[in-house]
Design a protein around this motif. Sequence first.
Motif, PDB file in Angstrom:
ATOM      1  N   VAL A 185      -8.983  -3.525  -1.486  1.00  0.00           N
ATOM      2  CA  VAL A 185      -9.483  -4.701  -0.762  1.00  0.00           C
ATOM      3  C   VAL A 185      -9.808  -5.857  -1.700  1.00  0.00           C
ATOM      4  O   VAL A 185      -9.913  -6.999  -1.249  1.00  0.00           O
ATOM      5  N   GLN A 186      -9.958  -5.582  -2.992  1.00  0.00           N
ATOM      6  CA  GLN A 186     -10.263  -6.639  -3.957  1.00  0.00           C
ATOM      7  C   GLN A 186      -9.020  -7.422  -4.366  1.00  0.00           C
ATOM      8  O   GLN A 186      -9.131  -8.508  -4.915  1.00  0.00           O
ATOM      9  N   GLU A 212       0.840  -1.202   0.000  1.00  0.00           N
ATOM     10  CA  GLU A 212       0.000   0.000   0.000  1.00  0.00           C
ATOM     11  C   GLU A 212       0.868   1.243   0.000  1.00  0.00           C
ATOM     12  O   GLU A 212       1.944   1.265   0.579  1.00  0.00           O
ATOM     13  N   ARG A 267      -5.690  -9.170  -3.131  1.00  0.00           N
ATOM     14  CA  ARG A 267      -4.956  -9.721  -1.987  1.00  0.00           C
ATOM     15  C   ARG A 267      -3.811 -10.594  -2.511  1.00  0.00           C
ATOM     16  O   ARG A 267      -3.992 -11.781  -2.763  1.00  0.00           O
TER      17      ARG A 267
END
Length: 192
Positions: free
Chosen positions: A85-86, A68, A88
Motif C-alpha cells: 500500500v506504500q 501484485e 503506488r
Amino acid sequence: LGRDLRPDETGVTAHPIARDGIVLLVHKSNTIANLTEAQVAGLFTRLYVNWREVGGSDRPVTLIGLSEGRSTREAFLDLLTLRGVQVRPDVTVGSSDQAAAATATRPGGIAYASLAGSRQAVQSGAVRAVPLDGVSPSTETISTGRYPFIRPVILVSRSEPSEAVQRFLDFARSEEAHPILVELGFVPGGGP
C-alpha cells in the motif's frame, strides 16, 4: 519462484538453484549516477517526486511497478521493508521486460526489474541500470554478494518430492545446468 517462501506457505520445500538481482532502471537520458536504498524507498513511496531531490535533473519522477502477485515485486518490497500500500506506481506492468519497455519511453521513469529479465533492454541502451549504494548490478556483483538487491531463484516441490521431481531438482542444481542458468542471466547456486 523469485523470492523466499513465506512462513504461511507450508507443505512445500524451496530448492534454491540460482540468484538474480533486482535492478533500478531509468530512461537512457537520466543522468543520475547512483541511488541509495533510502533514496529508492523515498522515490517509490513518493517522498521524492522530482529527480533533483536525489541529485538528478529537474524532472518529475514517474514510478513504474510490477502488478501484485509478481515475485520481483514482493522481493523488492521485502528488501526495502515496504508494504504494497506504500508503493503506488503511475504505470503497472506484468514483467521485467515490460518494466524496461515502459521506462524506455518515459524520461522521468524509474522501474525495478529482474536483472535477468531486463538485460536485453540494458544491453541495447534503451534504459540504464543505476548503481545502488555505489555498486553496479552485474552477475559478478551478485555472485560475490556485493550488490545489495539479490533475490533467490528457487524451485518449489512438495515436501516429499517424487523420484522424477527429485532427479529434476538434482539436475537443476548441478554443474551441468549452470550454462543454462547463465544463458538466462542468472547466477548459478543458492547463495554467495
